[in-house]
Design a protein around this motif. Sequence first.
Motif, mmCIF file in Angstrom:
data_model
loop_
_atom_site.group_PDB
_atom_site.id
_atom_site.type_symbol
_atom_site.label_atom_id
_atom_site.label_comp_id
_atom_site.label_asym_id
_atom_site.label_seq_id
_atom_site.Cartn_x
_atom_site.Cartn_y
_atom_site.Cartn_z
ATOM 1 N N UNK A 62 17.940 -2.695 4.578
ATOM 2 C CA UNK A 62 18.767 -3.417 3.212
ATOM 3 C C UNK A 62 19.986 -2.537 3.520
ATOM 4 N N UNK A 63 20.831 -1.083 3.547
ATOM 5 C CA UNK A 63 21.947 -0.440 3.488
ATOM 6 C C UNK A 63 22.585 -1.390 5.005
ATOM 7 N N UNK A 64 23.884 -1.018 4.528
ATOM 8 C CA UNK A 64 24.547 -1.775 5.735
ATOM 9 C C UNK A 64 25.353 -0.523 6.789
ATOM 10 N N UNK A 65 25.809 0.510 6.020
ATOM 11 C CA UNK A 65 26.251 1.603 6.770
ATOM 12 C C UNK A 65 25.889 3.373 6.740
ATOM 13 N N UNK A 66 25.517 3.535 7.787
ATOM 14 C CA UNK A 66 25.629 5.708 7.447
ATOM 15 C C UNK A 66 26.484 5.712 7.797
ATOM 16 N N UNK A 67 27.062 7.196 7.528
ATOM 17 C CA UNK A 67 28.337 7.878 7.636
ATOM 18 C C UNK A 67 28.609 8.596 7.382
ATOM 19 N N UNK A 68 28.803 9.191 8.684
ATOM 20 C CA UNK A 68 28.240 10.742 8.932
ATOM 21 C C UNK A 68 29.447 11.891 8.967
ATOM 22 N N UNK A 69 29.543 12.861 8.212
ATOM 23 C CA UNK A 69 30.365 13.604 8.430
ATOM 24 C C UNK A 69 30.755 15.260 8.790
ATOM 25 N N UNK A 70 31.694 15.741 9.131
ATOM 26 C CA UNK A 70 31.054 17.216 9.704
ATOM 27 C C UNK A 70 31.049 17.930 9.162
ATOM 28 N N UNK A 71 30.754 18.897 8.698
ATOM 29 C CA UNK A 71 31.708 20.237 7.838
ATOM 30 C C UNK A 71 30.931 21.557 7.804
ATOM 31 N N UNK A 72 30.936 22.424 7.582
ATOM 32 C CA UNK A 72 30.425 23.292 7.955
ATOM 33 C C UNK A 72 28.633 23.812 7.276
ATOM 34 N N UNK A 97 1.098 -0.860 -0.120
ATOM 35 C CA UNK A 97 0.132 -0.169 -0.553
ATOM 36 C C UNK A 97 0.885 1.041 -0.012
ATOM 37 N N UNK A 98 2.413 1.202 0.093
ATOM 38 C CA UNK A 98 2.819 2.278 0.321
ATOM 39 C C UNK A 98 3.715 2.647 -1.249
ATOM 40 N N UNK A 99 3.574 1.541 -1.625
ATOM 41 C CA UNK A 99 4.850 1.711 -3.257
ATOM 42 C C UNK A 99 5.898 1.347 -3.453
ATOM 43 N N UNK A 100 5.675 0.716 -2.145
ATOM 44 C CA UNK A 100 7.794 -0.104 -1.843
ATOM 45 C C UNK A 100 7.863 -1.645 -2.979
ATOM 46 N N UNK A 101 9.633 -1.354 -2.882
ATOM 47 C CA UNK A 101 9.447 -2.262 -4.492
ATOM 48 C C UNK A 101 10.620 -3.349 -2.650
ATOM 49 N N UNK A 102 10.569 -4.704 -3.099
ATOM 50 C CA UNK A 102 11.429 -5.405 -2.552
ATOM 51 C C UNK A 102 13.398 -4.961 -2.944
ATOM 52 N N UNK A 103 13.893 -4.717 -1.843
ATOM 53 C CA UNK A 103 15.152 -4.702 -2.458
ATOM 54 C C UNK A 103 16.518 -5.386 -1.848
ATOM 55 N N UNK A 104 17.120 -4.134 -2.179
ATOM 56 C CA UNK A 104 18.684 -5.824 -1.992
ATOM 57 C C UNK A 104 19.795 -5.047 -1.261
ATOM 58 N N UNK A 105 20.589 -6.036 0.036
ATOM 59 C CA UNK A 105 21.002 -5.992 0.364
ATOM 60 C C UNK A 105 22.931 -5.140 0.335
ATOM 61 N N UNK A 106 23.073 -4.227 0.993
ATOM 62 C CA UNK A 106 24.596 -3.511 0.384
ATOM 63 C C UNK A 106 24.699 -2.426 0.591
ATOM 64 N N UNK A 107 25.440 -1.713 0.516
ATOM 65 C CA UNK A 107 26.131 0.226 -0.049
ATOM 66 C C UNK A 107 26.322 0.869 1.709
ATOM 67 N N UNK A 108 26.274 1.781 1.780
ATOM 68 C CA UNK A 108 26.375 2.806 3.015
ATOM 69 C C UNK A 108 25.685 4.264 2.344
ATOM 70 N N UNK A 109 25.443 5.201 3.219
ATOM 71 C CA UNK A 109 25.022 6.570 3.253
ATOM 72 C C UNK A 109 25.766 7.531 3.470
ATOM 73 N N UNK A 110 26.372 8.152 2.375
ATOM 74 C CA UNK A 110 26.446 9.469 3.261
ATOM 75 C C UNK A 110 25.866 10.287 3.927
ATOM 76 N N UNK A 111 26.119 11.599 4.837
ATOM 77 C CA UNK A 111 25.451 12.748 5.113
ATOM 78 C C UNK A 111 26.511 13.501 5.635
ATOM 79 N N UNK A 112 25.844 14.951 5.952
ATOM 80 C CA UNK A 112 26.502 15.446 6.894
ATOM 81 C C UNK A 112 25.320 16.231 8.300
ATOM 82 N N UNK A 113 26.458 16.935 8.935
ATOM 83 C CA UNK A 113 25.953 17.545 9.837
ATOM 84 C C UNK A 113 26.932 18.143 10.419
ATOM 85 N N UNK A 114 26.136 19.688 11.223
ATOM 86 C CA UNK A 114 26.833 20.866 11.328
ATOM 87 C C UNK A 114 28.009 20.483 12.776
ATOM 88 N N UNK A 115 27.638 19.345 13.564
ATOM 89 C CA UNK A 115 28.572 19.108 14.753
ATOM 90 C C UNK A 115 28.373 18.265 15.085
#
Length: 632
Positions: A286-296, A58-76
């Motif tokens: 599904x995704x293995x890791x989340x990488x959180x980098x510090x940036x201005x 009911x949410x228009x989602x599909x079955x996924x595959x395993x693996x990969x990383x998410x890169x994202x940013x925070x200020x502090x």
Amino acid sequence: MLQTGLAAAAAAVGPRLALGQEMPLGEAPMLAELVEKGRLPPVAERVPLIPHIAEFASRDRVLGRYGGEIRTLVAKTRDLRYMSANGYTRLVGYDESLLLLPDLAQSFTHEGNQRFTFKLRPGHRWSDGHPFTTEDFRYYWEDVALNRDLSPSGPSEIFVVNGKLPRFEVLDELRVQFTWDAPNPRFLPALALPRPLRLFSPSHYLRAFHKRYADKEALERAIAAAKVRNWAALHNRLDDDYDFSNPDCPTLTAWKIVVGPPASRMVFERNPYFHRVDPEGRQLPYIDRVLVDIASPGLFAAKANAGEVDLQARGLSMNDVPVLKEGEAVQQYRTLLWPYARGSIYTLYPNLNTNDPEWRRLNRDVRFRRALSAAIDRRILNNALLFGLGVEGNNTVLARSPLYLESYRTQFAEYNVELANAFLDDLGLKGRDTSGFRTLPDGRTLEIVVEVDGEAGDVIDALQLITEFWRDIGVKLFMKPQDRSILRQRSFAGQTVMVASTGLDNAVPTALMPPTELAPVRQEHYAWPKWGQWFETQGKAGEEPDTDEGKRLLQLYKAWLQSSDKAESTTIWREMLGIHAEQQFTIGTVAGELQPIVVNKRMRNVPERALFSWEPTSLLGVYRIEEFFYEA
């Protein structure tokens, strides 16, 4: 009695029947390797006997595959708390339709908003493999919330109804109950907040640092090693349910932190004991890791443009859209634009509690507030700052809310310089100084110092335009940007005359959500900080509301707290919204801001368009990031 639980097919049965006997549980390859090496038990021993089965159809989602990383940013590093919001693992939480459903809980019941019973999932475990049971609830309530060393102010005020705490009972290993003598309709919604009301702690981990349970000599050594003053300071530092500052603290979220602060890159890895599975029984995320980098913060858009992020929303604004669009073709990401659920992007808060007696008199006069509102040309603001895509009008709920009425948005919100001047003349503000600005009765120029968070660039841009609008009615605006913490301190002390900020944070409420932002019950509200302080301290500090409208809003809020009927709650909400439209306690301008969401082009199960907010969507939280995946 209202009962909420899993689908009937999964109720009260084991995992093989719940998921289908021909459909064994599955897991990520990185965990399968650990199982083969004997470092983890098999997935069937790690997932609860009745897991949370994600609804995809009911949410228009599909079955996924395993693996990969998410890169994202925070200020502090403190912004790691956004991982808790985005990860959105709650005892009870909202779905995408903003319905409250069990999550960590297998089910819950409530009777008239007075007796709440939660049943946990059998076999559920913390990220370190230790069982998650009702002992974790007992430990938090008796040994943390009611312990004056750890919680000097006692349990959260949400637990207090008519001056009394609930009766807490452990019914068995999987069921706990909270009972009040009167309704507490705030309780369930508080469990679903971006920072949820806390009910449990990892007792097996924290006992080693609690005076009641720990070996005295070992505890003293731990206190000395941590260089803190006492056991309570040590316990509170290590009891990390929200900020992810302690990698040793077990969690129930999809990813657990393995490299924590201080670091330029924090690393989260999948939780081997996470309780959710996809419709085929494969353990999420599904995704293995989340990488959180510090940036201005000023570099977020540039880093996205350079292809250095895979998923980013926080820290981006509509001003960044041209830069983000420019890098899409080369860097293999796309920029989604989601509606932001704010009542007004640029909002003015006349301080009804300001210390200056002349400004207090003016700010409390509805004619003054209506004059300032009528003098703002919202169409120009919309075209200049939102490309004409915004919704002009008051700071109120959006049309997507079931509580919306058109009059809430439009009343006293039309551009009318003649009307604004008439209101000001009627107030006796007819004198002018040598520059043509109106004067106050004491001879001072009618110069409104509008204080604003120095990092809120879009609000500052709006104030520059409002300065011109108000000049046309003889009102001078002086903008005063400053650090947010200083701004709040000045507001609490009654030193601000007016503040510019964003409007209602949750502009898509239902009647079952607390009308907290509409009532003088929070010190942090810039329009009535001292009234809010009076309510929060139960009259020990601040000022009791002393206007008819302020008293009525407080009365209505208290009536909502006692309500157990949706129709009654709806009536209360509508009267409060009507009072705000009539009184212009906050002066809204334009809603409908779009939030840029940078997404890696290969990432799937991300909604193309969805509502974005801190509350109630918990940023990206209700959209279940653990279901996102990378296509091959």
